[in-house]
Write a protein that holds these residues in place. Structure first.
Motif, PDB file in Angstrom:
ATOM      1  N   LYS A 186       1.149  -1.144   0.135  1.00  0.00           N
ATOM      2  CA  LYS A 186       0.144   0.184  -0.066  1.00  0.00           C
ATOM      3  C   LYS A 186       1.460   1.162   0.074  1.00  0.00           C
ATOM      4  O   LYS A 186       2.059   1.286   0.532  1.00  0.00           O
ATOM      5  CB  LYS A 186      -0.847  -0.354   1.112  1.00  0.00           C
ATOM      6  N   SER A 203       1.073   4.867   0.412  1.00  0.00           N
ATOM      7  CA  SER A 203       0.219   5.447   1.725  1.00  0.00           C
ATOM      8  C   SER A 203      -1.134   5.940   1.225  1.00  0.00           C
ATOM      9  O   SER A 203      -1.869   5.982   2.261  1.00  0.00           O
ATOM     10  CB  SER A 203       1.152   7.198   1.082  1.00  0.00           C
ATOM     11  N   PRO A 204      -1.368   7.047   0.488  1.00  0.00           N
ATOM     12  CA  PRO A 204      -2.796   8.377   0.861  1.00  0.00           C
ATOM     13  C   PRO A 204      -3.741   7.594   1.233  1.00  0.00           C
ATOM     14  O   PRO A 204      -4.303   8.047   2.835  1.00  0.00           O
ATOM     15  CB  PRO A 204      -3.583   9.082  -0.200  1.00  0.00           C
ATOM     16  N   GLU A 205      -4.121   6.288   1.312  1.00  0.00           N
ATOM     17  CA  GLU A 205      -5.092   5.398   2.188  1.00  0.00           C
ATOM     18  C   GLU A 205      -4.854   3.998   2.409  1.00  0.00           C
ATOM     19  O   GLU A 205      -4.806   3.093   1.629  1.00  0.00           O
ATOM     20  CB  GLU A 205      -6.667   4.645   0.774  1.00  0.00           C
ATOM     21  N   PRO A 209      -7.579  -1.071   5.725  1.00  0.00           N
ATOM     22  CA  PRO A 209      -7.319  -1.329   7.083  1.00  0.00           C
ATOM     23  C   PRO A 209      -7.193  -1.702   7.789  1.00  0.00           C
ATOM     24  O   PRO A 209      -6.219  -3.182   8.144  1.00  0.00           O
ATOM     25  CB  PRO A 209      -8.864  -1.651   6.981  1.00  0.00           C
ATOM     26  N   GLY A 226      -4.612   8.125  10.879  1.00  0.00           N
ATOM     27  CA  GLY A 226      -5.600   7.449   9.318  1.00  0.00           C
ATOM     28  C   GLY A 226      -5.914   6.765   8.933  1.00  0.00           C
ATOM     29  O   GLY A 226      -6.959   6.402   7.588  1.00  0.00           O
ATOM     30  N   ARG A 227      -5.802   5.606   9.976  1.00  0.00           N
ATOM     31  CA  ARG A 227      -6.245   3.901   9.710  1.00  0.00           C
ATOM     32  C   ARG A 227      -6.794   3.893  10.008  1.00  0.00           C
ATOM     33  O   ARG A 227      -7.556   3.333  10.290  1.00  0.00           O
ATOM     34  CB  ARG A 227      -4.918   2.661   9.160  1.00  0.00           C
ATOM     35  N   ALA A 228      -8.130   3.415   9.115  1.00  0.00           N
ATOM     36  CA  ALA A 228      -9.472   2.599   9.229  1.00  0.00           C
ATOM     37  C   ALA A 228      -9.500   1.165  10.438  1.00  0.00           C
ATOM     38  O   ALA A 228      -8.314   0.755   9.921  1.00  0.00           O
ATOM     39  CB  ALA A 228     -10.322   1.806   8.222  1.00  0.00           C
TER      40      ALA A 228
END
Lengths: 245, 245, 245, 245, 245, 245
Positions: E6, E8-10, E13, E39-41
């Motif tokens: 992954k 970054s931006p998203e 989870p 910022g992580r779900a």
């Protein structure tokens, strides 16, 4: 129960258990072919048809396993337990495996290792085989009474992948360097053609065996993990060790 | 360095190291006599004269060790390192032991185990022997150059007492049940007559061997701990295991 | 839940669990008789009738277990779980055992060790007892609510055979050297007369205890393996250790 | 050598070894004060003057150690080995320590643990003390002959920091919850005033003891690691265990 | 199956599994809040309603878990397996968990550790999650086919209590020292208000985290145990270690 | 001592220790080149001139080591301790190494692993480096006072051969798959041209790295073993793991 060592002409058969159609070949196929070429009978018991795999129908998987076993000089049968990806540790399964042990009456038994951080079917089958080897010796379970009790000579665990090798346990190494052994083993692995990931698997196994071989000063070697101490009459039986560096 | 397996008529000698005059006999005397009776030469290197023991003069201890070695069919020499109760892990000691390895050129080497919770001389000698087995193979230490490099076949550790057995390590077991083996081993232990505590020691060792035997389904057995994995050509070499209960 | 140490006159009872009618006696009978002679009540829960054994009918096995328990000063009850050779790790079993813990309210609990390379019923019963000791303390399982919660003082594992001793774990040793203890223990083992293999088993256990005793400088000793650290008020409680060589 | 258990009025002294002036206090001061308050004599042997520390002169460190020992009810002596930060495992050191053991004739001995991933002086001193406890029992080293042989009752290791606790080993826990014990222990740690880092150290030790206490269901507890199995006459000696969650 | 990191931006989870309504919060709540604040779900799967607990109705427990998850910035769902105190290792459970993995498609997965000497539901859930992470990657189980295969990045085990930490395994430590992290974590633990024993539990967890922090030279830290080796592009990713004393 | 994390532009240098001129390259050369290509300075300290090797003069060995270090982007110095094949664990050596640590002031330190069953110089150097990393932090040894104290970020052990990998320890894996990394590493190994056995050694190392890579789902990977737990700010730092089969 009397424990007599098999004296040569007719060595007791080797019996190998696998959770999936290709586990035995990938984990210890080179050992099997080495033993069959030396005149020992070998029989495989495969405990699923690979029906949860990503590729290949159960029928294809069975056909591949038969072809592969033949390439190693072994016979094969399929046993239905809980199904691929669903194996549980049940006493009834161990009793079924014990019946097979009483029927085949092997000297050497090979089973997947007990490390839990691998495909869950592998470790559970290993546990079941170990329990079965005990139940086969004991007298009284009614499901077993039709067949005489049987004590195997030794149970060895094979590791389907490097992760499945028990950390810290000292293996014995089987020298599988001879070109005809490597060729037969490779052919047996490649016989599982439906497996998309097989290409990597074959390289994985040959790389493992080469690394073991480099460490031991031979070409290729496969590690087996004994369940119980070996009993020797003389140190002359074990006069090579794996230390090259 | 070429690594050739000894093929029969003349097996490479067994070389056993002990920190005190009675360690080899108590720890693995039954194994030695078994090997010498099968035609293998055996030589002992004793690294002190027991001069810190509670009983017996160094001269008595040496005489007892010679008598005991002879009862097991072995020759014996004494090597002065730091003295009884004073052994340290020094590179110079390992080099001395490596010279002996190059001179005797053994196949099998026996050394005391590495567990630290035992007489400190034992574990340190075990470490030194292991290091020496490496140095004997390497080319260049000037103290060793006069003798050709030598690679042993296998290093096995013996445990002088039960506390010295490495916990969790799987031993190999040597069957020493034959009455003449037990008799020779017992005589060799009893040859260390000066040792007031010897009586208990003899019972300790025979009880250990009997317990190993009961577990393995034989009369008596002695455990050895391999330093490196065994390399086998075939599983037929190791077709008995120690599981009776 | 309050945790009060039992102060003398009436020590909390000892509760021992066995998978087969003779497991407790063979694994730790000497400990039990030592405790009952010191005024502690002891109760056995045997979780099969040995119906899969090679010798002896269930009725005989039950009679032998009753006789044997009496020789050790203990009472005995039989609990049906899955049957001999068929025990599985089921939550329902642990809850049944927890009910017994709440009913008997023991201080000390003895259970077979958790090593998996032994009769499968042994290790599984050990796991179930450990889980049960937790469930007995917790409030809310509906099957347990009829009885008040109970926290045991300590869970010790016994090893039915040497293979069942957890490698690397440090045991506590109970000195069972007194002649009347050895006599009672031996009689209790011999009370399992139907067992053809019993003769060896008795020798196995006495040899184990003698070896432990020789190492500890006493006559005979039995090893138990605590599940949790011991909590002491003073080092005066534990002022002997097992080191003689 | 006869091994008699000390029966009450006059318990054999406790002897604690430390590599630096504050090691004993930080690692197990609460245990010491608990024992001295129960009437056992305690003596400390400190094997450097902390001359390599970041803060405090050797003279200050010695003065602090004396004050601290007094607060715990112990006497203290200083032994010069190789110096702070320079300790090596030498046979001559073990022999010096063995002389002290023969002179003080302790029942309980406390030494720093053997984990190597801590200040190197700690583990090495632990090894030396263990070796010394053996040499003190044996007859013949000429440096020791002036004093009669002595067998200690038990050697326990303390861990100066959490990193020094042997992983996987089961400790015994000493309940040090009583307010006067905590107060004396804290005062003894704070007596090492020159140590800039002491503030954190005190919090570290009290946090460790509180965590052990929370786990065991008491206020505070200190873990000790026995070198050899405990030998018990009865399970009544050890009727509390550390399991609260 | 492709394995893409992954970027970054998203971030993918985090998915955490707990056997009881408060296990995740107590075992690793500080880690979760740290990740969600970055910022992580985060999503929790709780596998019982705590219906066997001593205090609190299932409805209360569910309400508390929802409140607590919200305080940590996570969502929560409840999954019925065998019920509180009754969890068994069944293939059907692992398949259910694998479906959740395919649905949520997490990068990081948190599960209770595998140590067996803790509440039996914890270790069993840990095993089931590990198995599920494998099954989620494999192609063929019919219950899973509706959702595309998913390979997680890493499985970390958390320990609900200190006893649940795998002895000898090296954890990674997450620095949770920031006051807002500690505050959120504490609030989340205290949200489980029905739990009579919670007070101690909160102190237990904060004391554990403080001790880890003191050892690492930070305020507080929480240990996680990776199931598989971490793969790094550069050592710059891991440039702090936990050694202060 | 303050512990500040290096924030990018100028990462603290990497310092690697080797017992012989080719140990660093063979054991972890791929890691070094990866780090230097990312802009980190690297320095090697080689603690003998290989004067006990079978092939190559000390002068040749030194020249090869310089060439090899340059190929990896590192500088190199030679340190005389006891000489090749003669290294002992002496406090004076650790102090010398600590001085180098204070001079170079590295973030990451690489040292040979501590497994004793390898060339004895390797494990001893590993121990000395670990001790040195501690001594470099402490204030007071007079040999060190001229240089300010220094705390490294992390010590990682590399394994010169597979035997040197600590069994059961979980490594971190560095992905060295990029063709330019493999090429530079291979060239650095081949730069040790005098070594007759080098050919096999190069294949050994590439086979090891390929096997690690196959297991991790990358091309090649090298394992390092952290001495202390890693401390992370976020799980985002470690979002790949090594599980492919």
């Amino acid at each position: 129960m009397k424990r007599t060592r098999k004296s040569s002409p007719e060595p007791a058969p080797l019996l190998a258990f696998g959770a999936h159609p290709d586990d035995i070949e990938f984990g210890c196929g080179g050992v099997v072919t080495r033993e069959t070429r030396a005149g020992r009978a070998a029989h495989f018991v495969v405990c699923s048809r690979g029906e949860a795999g990503s590729h290949g129908t159960p029928a294809q998987r069975v056909a591949e396993a038969k072809k592969s076993a033949a390439l190693l000089g072994a016979t094969v049968e399929f046993l239905k337990l809980d199904g691929d990806g669903r194996l549980e540790v049940r006493a009834a399964h161990a009793i079924k495996l014990a019946r097979i042990l009483r029927r085949v009456r092997p000297g050497i038994v090979l089973a997947p290792s007990l490390e839990e951080n691998q495909h869950p079917d592998h470790a559970r089958l290993g546990q079941l085989v170990r329990d079965a080897a005990r139940l086969a010796r004991y007298g009284g379970l009614k499901e077993l009474r039709a067949l005489p009790a049987h004590a195997i000579d030794q149970l060895f665990f094979y590791a389907v992948t490097p992760e499945a090798e028990p950390p810290g346990a000292m293996p014995i190494l089987i020298d599988v360097s001879a070109p005809e052994i490597i060729a037969a083993w490779t052919a047996a692995m490649e016989a599982h053609a439906s497996q998309a990931q097989t290409r990597d698997y074959v390289e994985l196994q040959l790389t493992r065996a080469r690394l073991r071989g480099l460490r031991a000063g031979v070409g290729h070697a496969i590690a087996l993990f004994p369940n119980d101490p070996l009993v020797l009459d003389s140190l002359a039986q074990v006069n090579r060790s794996a230390r090259r560096f």
